[in-house]
Motif scaffolding. Structure first.
Motif, PDB file in Angstrom:
ATOM      1  N   HIS A 105       0.810  -1.220   0.000  1.00 31.23           N
ATOM      2  CA  HIS A 105       0.000   0.000   0.000  1.00 31.23           C
ATOM      3  C   HIS A 105       0.845   1.273   0.000  1.00 31.23           C
ATOM      4  O   HIS A 105       0.334   2.369   0.213  1.00 31.23           O
ATOM      5  CB  HIS A 105      -0.931  -0.004   1.220  1.00 31.23           C
ATOM      6  N   GLY A 106       2.152   1.137  -0.243  1.00 29.42           N
ATOM      7  CA  GLY A 106       2.965   2.332  -0.417  1.00 29.42           C
ATOM      8  C   GLY A 106       2.506   3.114  -1.638  1.00 29.42           C
ATOM      9  O   GLY A 106       1.894   2.569  -2.561  1.00 29.42           O
ATOM     10  N   THR A 163      -6.087   2.498  11.644  1.00 30.09           N
ATOM     11  CA  THR A 163      -6.150   3.384  10.491  1.00 30.09           C
ATOM     12  C   THR A 163      -7.532   3.215   9.855  1.00 30.09           C
ATOM     13  O   THR A 163      -8.240   2.241  10.124  1.00 30.09           O
ATOM     14  CB  THR A 163      -5.052   3.036   9.483  1.00 30.09           C
ATOM     15  N   ASP A 164      -7.919   4.141   8.992  1.00 28.75           N
ATOM     16  CA  ASP A 164      -9.269   4.084   8.433  1.00 28.75           C
ATOM     17  C   ASP A 164      -9.462   2.863   7.539  1.00 28.75           C
ATOM     18  O   ASP A 164     -10.572   2.331   7.458  1.00 28.75           O
ATOM     19  CB  ASP A 164      -9.560   5.359   7.637  1.00 28.75           C
ATOM     20  N   TYR A 165      -8.414   2.428   6.864  1.00 32.59           N
ATOM     21  CA  TYR A 165      -8.490   1.262   5.985  1.00 32.59           C
ATOM     22  C   TYR A 165      -7.889   0.068   6.727  1.00 32.59           C
ATOM     23  O   TYR A 165      -6.729   0.109   7.145  1.00 32.59           O
ATOM     24  CB  TYR A 165      -7.738   1.543   4.685  1.00 32.59           C
ATOM     25  N   LEU A 166      -8.671  -0.996   6.894  1.00 34.91           N
ATOM     26  CA  LEU A 166      -8.260  -2.110   7.745  1.00 34.91           C
ATOM     27  C   LEU A 166      -7.398  -3.144   7.037  1.00 34.91           C
ATOM     28  O   LEU A 166      -6.741  -3.948   7.705  1.00 34.91           O
ATOM     29  CB  LEU A 166      -9.498  -2.840   8.302  1.00 34.91           C
ATOM     30  N   GLY A 178       0.955   4.756  11.938  1.00 36.61           N
ATOM     31  CA  GLY A 178      -0.391   4.258  12.176  1.00 36.61           C
ATOM     32  C   GLY A 178      -1.280   5.266  12.885  1.00 36.61           C
ATOM     33  O   GLY A 178      -1.619   5.089  14.047  1.00 36.61           O
ATOM     34  N   LEU A 179      -1.681   6.316  12.173  1.00 33.63           N
ATOM     35  CA  LEU A 179      -2.563   7.338  12.732  1.00 33.63           C
ATOM     36  C   LEU A 179      -4.009   7.046  12.359  1.00 33.63           C
ATOM     37  O   LEU A 179      -4.295   6.500  11.296  1.00 33.63           O
ATOM     38  CB  LEU A 179      -2.176   8.723  12.213  1.00 33.63           C
ATOM     39  N   GLY A 180      -4.921   7.442  13.236  1.00 32.67           N
ATOM     40  CA  GLY A 180      -6.337   7.257  12.973  1.00 32.67           C
ATOM     41  C   GLY A 180      -7.175   8.133  13.884  1.00 32.67           C
ATOM     42  O   GLY A 180      -6.656   8.943  14.658  1.00 32.67           O
ATOM     43  N   ARG A 332     -15.969   0.401   7.790  1.00 31.81           N
ATOM     44  CA  ARG A 332     -16.976   1.166   7.051  1.00 31.81           C
ATOM     45  C   ARG A 332     -16.517   1.544   5.646  1.00 31.81           C
ATOM     46  O   ARG A 332     -17.342   1.872   4.781  1.00 31.81           O
ATOM     47  CB  ARG A 332     -17.356   2.432   7.836  1.00 31.81           C
ATOM     48  N   LEU A 333     -15.199   1.528   5.386  1.00 34.53           N
ATOM     49  CA  LEU A 333     -14.729   1.874   4.049  1.00 34.53           C
ATOM     50  C   LEU A 333     -14.856   0.729   3.051  1.00 34.53           C
ATOM     51  O   LEU A 333     -14.703   0.940   1.843  1.00 34.53           O
ATOM     52  CB  LEU A 333     -13.259   2.308   4.105  1.00 34.53           C
TER      53      LEU A 333
END
Length: 488
Positions: A105-106, A163-166, A178-180, A332-333
């Motif tokens: 995911h880079g 993070t928003d994407y799991l 790893g911010l969220g 949810r994404l």
């Protein structure tokens, strides 16, 4: 936790597709599958597979950014942690660069290696034993956060920060931070790690923690892979809610939006707090929304809308309030991601911009950057703007402005990859935005695509640079790890 992954292959030896790798040719610096008559260096016996077929090399010469393409010489799909140790030592002896790759995911070639070795960590996905009341869980670096969440929720527990994407790997996010939305209360994911199991650039398998090899521990967390390959992590767990209440609160004024976010972060009213920015009908980015979540039983009371929303100046007619299951909220994404993939947009270029602004300058700087943004330059992406709390962000290499409440500002651009002129222009715009932010004491969150040189990295790490560089010399003395970052 067992060092044998759950998807352990029964294959022994080194296999390139259906062709056996018979050795390493030091003259061509490539893996030999036929006898050339030249002397070959033997390669280690592996539990997993070493791949040199075009499909494997091509896949790992790309990432989510679809901007940079560096083709490796081989790809390791390890059957055990022993494989990682063996191949890191092999690469060290022969001066071959290598990089671990989780979910790829880079966005700017960070985990790519021209002519080197990619270690795919996906097979190292074991999740250790969890019981009701457990305070920690040990997982493989290749475990996805979605799977960790499912495994721990079965016992009423959860990692504190997502993070928003799991569908990202544990090793991947711990390498960057790893911010969220929980970070304003719980810090980053790297702030919730008790211990790491790593293979250093010298090929040593070590466990490290705040009290055991602390220099290594603090150089690996948010260390962008420069000192060691993460193969396992022991993560903190906390009680999980069964349900949450999700709030989407619209604003049409940036300063009011920021002030209310700051109030909520200071008072810790919500367990999750983020913010989004959208464009109006004329294309101006002046539509804002606070996204906030309150956890329900058993970790909190049933959310009280009146108390939680008291004093906020959102547009009440546009507010959306929804009750969700906890995992449904975390994931949810997923429907949006599925739609992007179905439309082919997941394969577009993603020249992302991820910056951290000093809170004191956020209104002015974010306003300036948003004024310059156009819907065409964003594409079917999103803009995030939300507060962090500096005292909870303790990892030395996760660099933050000297401000008690910095803001994450992320412009997650999406554009056709074949339009290389636009991609170059957006990368230049990212660099210009970074320079604007740095001038007021901000920095980048290094998951995006900001062109950086060695001098930029040295400035980025600031006071932490000397210790970081010393750890690099100690644990990766030949400098073989993750050259795609361009740090050393």
């Amino acid at each position: 936790m067992s060092r044998t992954p759950s998807r352990r292959t029964a294959l022994r030896g080194l296999v390139a597709g259906s062709v056996v790798v018979i050795g390493f040719d030091p003259f061509t610096r490539s893996w030999a599958v036929t006898d050339s008559g030249r002397p070959l260096t033997g390669v280690p016996r592996l539990d997993g597979t070493l791949l040199t077929d075009d499909a494997s090399l091509g896949a790992d010469a790309d990432d989510f950014g679809h901007i940079v393409h560096r083709r490796p010489a081989a790809v390791l799909r390890p059957g055990s942690v022993r494989d990682v140790v063996a191949m890191v030592r092999f690469c060290n002896r022969h001066g071959l660069s290598l990089a671990p790759r989780g979910q790829g995911h880079g966005t700017n070639g960070q985990a790519q290696v021209e002519g080197g070795l990619i270690i795919e960590t996906g097979p190292l996905s074991a999740i250790g034993l969890v019981r009701k009341g457990s305070s920690h869980v040990t997982v493989g670096a290749g475990a996805k956060w979605s799977d960790v969440a499912k495994a721990t929720l079965a016992h009423g527990l959860t990692p504190p920060v997502f993070t928003d994407y799991l569908e990202l790997s544990v090793g991947g996010t711990l390498s960057v931070g790893g911010l969220g939305g929980q970070s304003h209360q719980r810090g980053a994911q790297v702030d919730n790690v008790a211990e790491l199991e790593v293979v250093t650039g010298a090929g040593e398998l070590l466990r490290c923690s705040p009290t055991r090899h602390p220099d290594l521990f603090h150089s690996v967390l948010a260390g962008l892979g420069q000192c060691a390959v993460i193969v396992g992590a022991t993560l903190r767990l906390v009680p999980a809610p069964e349900t949450v209440r999700h709030y989407l609160l619209p604003y049409d004024d940036l300063q009011t939006f920021l002030d209310d976010q700051q109030l909520l972060a200071t008072e810790r009213r919500f367990d999750y707090l983020e913010g989004q920015v959208g464009a109006d009908a004329a294309g101006a980015f002046n539509q804002f929304a606070i996204e906030a979540v309150a956890y329900g039983p058993p970790v909190g009371d049933t959310p009280d809308d009146t108390a939680l929303l008291r004093g906020l100046r959102y547009e009440a007619s546009g507010a959306q309030i929804t009750d969700l299951g906890y995992y449904d909220f975390l994931d949810r994404l997923a429907p949006s991601v599925a739609a992007l993939k179905e439309a082919g947009l997941w394969a577009y270029a993603h020249p992302w911009l991820n910056l951290v602004l000093p809170g004191r300058s956020t209104a002015d700087v974010a306003g300036t950057l948003l004024d310059a943004l156009t819907p065409a330059d964003l594409g079917p992406g999103v803009v995030l703007l939300y507060p962090l709390v500096r005292e909870h962000l303790r990892a030395p290499l996760l660099r933050m402005p000297d401000d008690p409440m910095p803001y994450l500002f992320a412009v997650l651009r999406t554009t056709p990859p074949e339009d290389t002129a636009t991609v170059r222009r957006l990368l230049n715009a990212n660099r210009s935005a970074y320079d604007t932010v740095r001038a007021v004491g901000g920095t980048q969150y290094p998951v995006g695509s900001v062109p950086f040189r060695h001098t930029d990295w040295k400035r980025h790490f600031g006071r932490a640079w000397n210790r970081f560089a010393e750890a690099r010399k100690t644990y990766d003395p030949r400098g073989i790890l993750v050259p795609g970052q361009g740090i050393f």
